[in-house]
Design an enzyme around this catalytic site. Structure first.
Site, PDB file in Angstrom:
ATOM      1  CG  HIS A   1      18.503  28.941   8.246  1.00 53.76           C
ATOM      2  ND1 HIS A   1      17.487  28.071   7.193  1.00 53.76           N
ATOM      3  CD2 HIS A   1      18.849  29.686   7.650  1.00 53.76           C
ATOM      4  CE1 HIS A   1      18.376  28.682   6.143  1.00 53.76           C
ATOM      5  NE2 HIS A   1      18.528  29.559   6.713  1.00 53.76           N
TER       6      HIS A   1
ATOM      7  CG  HIS B   1      19.006  21.899  10.440  1.00 60.26           C
ATOM      8  ND1 HIS B   1      18.434  22.495   9.741  1.00 60.26           N
ATOM      9  CD2 HIS B   1      19.558  20.815  10.346  1.00 60.26           C
ATOM     10  CE1 HIS B   1      17.481  21.736   9.293  1.00 60.26           C
ATOM     11  NE2 HIS B   1      18.305  20.297  10.019  1.00 60.26           N
TER      12      HIS B   1
ATOM     13  CG  ASP C   1      15.245  33.150  10.889  1.00 60.10           C
ATOM     14  OD1 ASP C   1      15.927  31.606  11.388  1.00 60.10           O
ATOM     15  OD2 ASP C   1      14.668  33.194   9.654  1.00 60.10           O
TER      16      ASP C   1
ATOM     17  CE  LYS D   1      15.137  24.254  13.081  1.00 59.02           C
ATOM     18  NZ  LYS D   1      16.815  24.725  12.096  1.00 59.02           N
TER      19      LYS D   1
ATOM     20  NE  ARG E   1      -1.694  -1.570   3.754  1.00 51.73           N
ATOM     21  CZ  ARG E   1      -1.321  -1.630   5.073  1.00 51.73           C
ATOM     22  NH1 ARG E   1      -2.749  -0.890   5.296  1.00 51.73           N
ATOM     23  NH2 ARG E   1      -1.008  -1.649   6.094  1.00 51.73           N
TER      24      ARG E   1
ATOM     25  CE1 TYR F   1      14.046  22.105   8.488  1.00 57.07           C
ATOM     26  CE2 TYR F   1      12.269  22.650   6.740  1.00 57.07           C
ATOM     27  CZ  TYR F   1      13.757  22.568   6.844  1.00 57.07           C
ATOM     28  OH  TYR F   1      14.308  22.984   5.888  1.00 57.07           O
TER      29      TYR F   1
ATOM     30  NE  ARG G   1      15.118  24.707   1.143  1.00 56.36           N
ATOM     31  CZ  ARG G   1      13.470  25.799   0.792  1.00 56.36           C
ATOM     32  NH1 ARG G   1      13.330  27.152   1.300  1.00 56.36           N
ATOM     33  NH2 ARG G   1      13.358  25.902  -0.363  1.00 56.36           N
TER      34      ARG G   1
END
Length: 178
Positions: A61, A118, A142, A71, A23, A131, A58
């Protein structure tokens, strides 16, 4: 589900309950009781994901205090090289990195404590990285360090990197609050 310590205090691999049959796939990535019993912060406040094309980098951060967070990261489609850098000033591993391959067809996630930057390299088109974080996103808190400033060999000739990620300071220029 199994919580596996790494050589970095604060980084754990999560061997998930992964079931595959005709499945498709069922994968339990998080269990509150198991995380709590292992001493991991399991009070997640947000869940989000990114979709990236092949060769996208990416990172790197994190959020600074008072909005720093733990995280939990896993891949639900595709494959990445996940990279974490220790930015804790008093850590014996300061500036060192931990890298691991995370793929949707495997049963592995990573738990990253406060004080780590990260990022990741997407190895396939349409890779979905998920995340869970223990604090709410705060634009003012940030932050990041430049993705190529800590001696990790990303092994990609022409990475696709955002203007924002290219504008972060290098690790050696970053005054860490951790």
């Amino acid at each position: 589900m199994e919580i596996i310590k790494t050589k970095f205090e604060g980084i754990y691999l999560i061997k998930t309950n992964f079931f595959k049959d005709f499945r498709g796939v069922f994968n339990k990535v998080f269990n509150y009781n198991i995380f709590k019993k292992s001493g991991l912060n399991s009070e997640f406040k947000e869940f989000f994901y990114s979709i990236s094309q092949k060769n996208v980098i990416r990172g790197m951060h994190f959020q600074v205090p008072p909005y720093e967070h733990e995280k939990l990261v896993f891949v639900s489609n595709g494959c990445i090289i996940d990279v974490v850098v220790d930015i804790r000033k008093n850590s014996e591993n300061f500036g060192k990195f931990f890298a691991i391959r995370l793929c949707s067809e495997e049963n592995l996630a990573i738990y990253i404590s406060k004080g780590f930057a990260h990022g990741f390299l997407s190895l396939e088109d349409n890779t979905i990285v998920n995340y869970l974080t223990t604090s709410i996103y705060s634009k003012e808190h940030d932050f990041g360090i430049k993705w190529n400033s800590f001696r990790y060999n990303w092994s990609v000739k022409n990475p696709i990197v955002s203007e924002r990620d290219n504008s972060f300071p290098e690790l050696k220029e970053f005054d860490s609050p951790f």
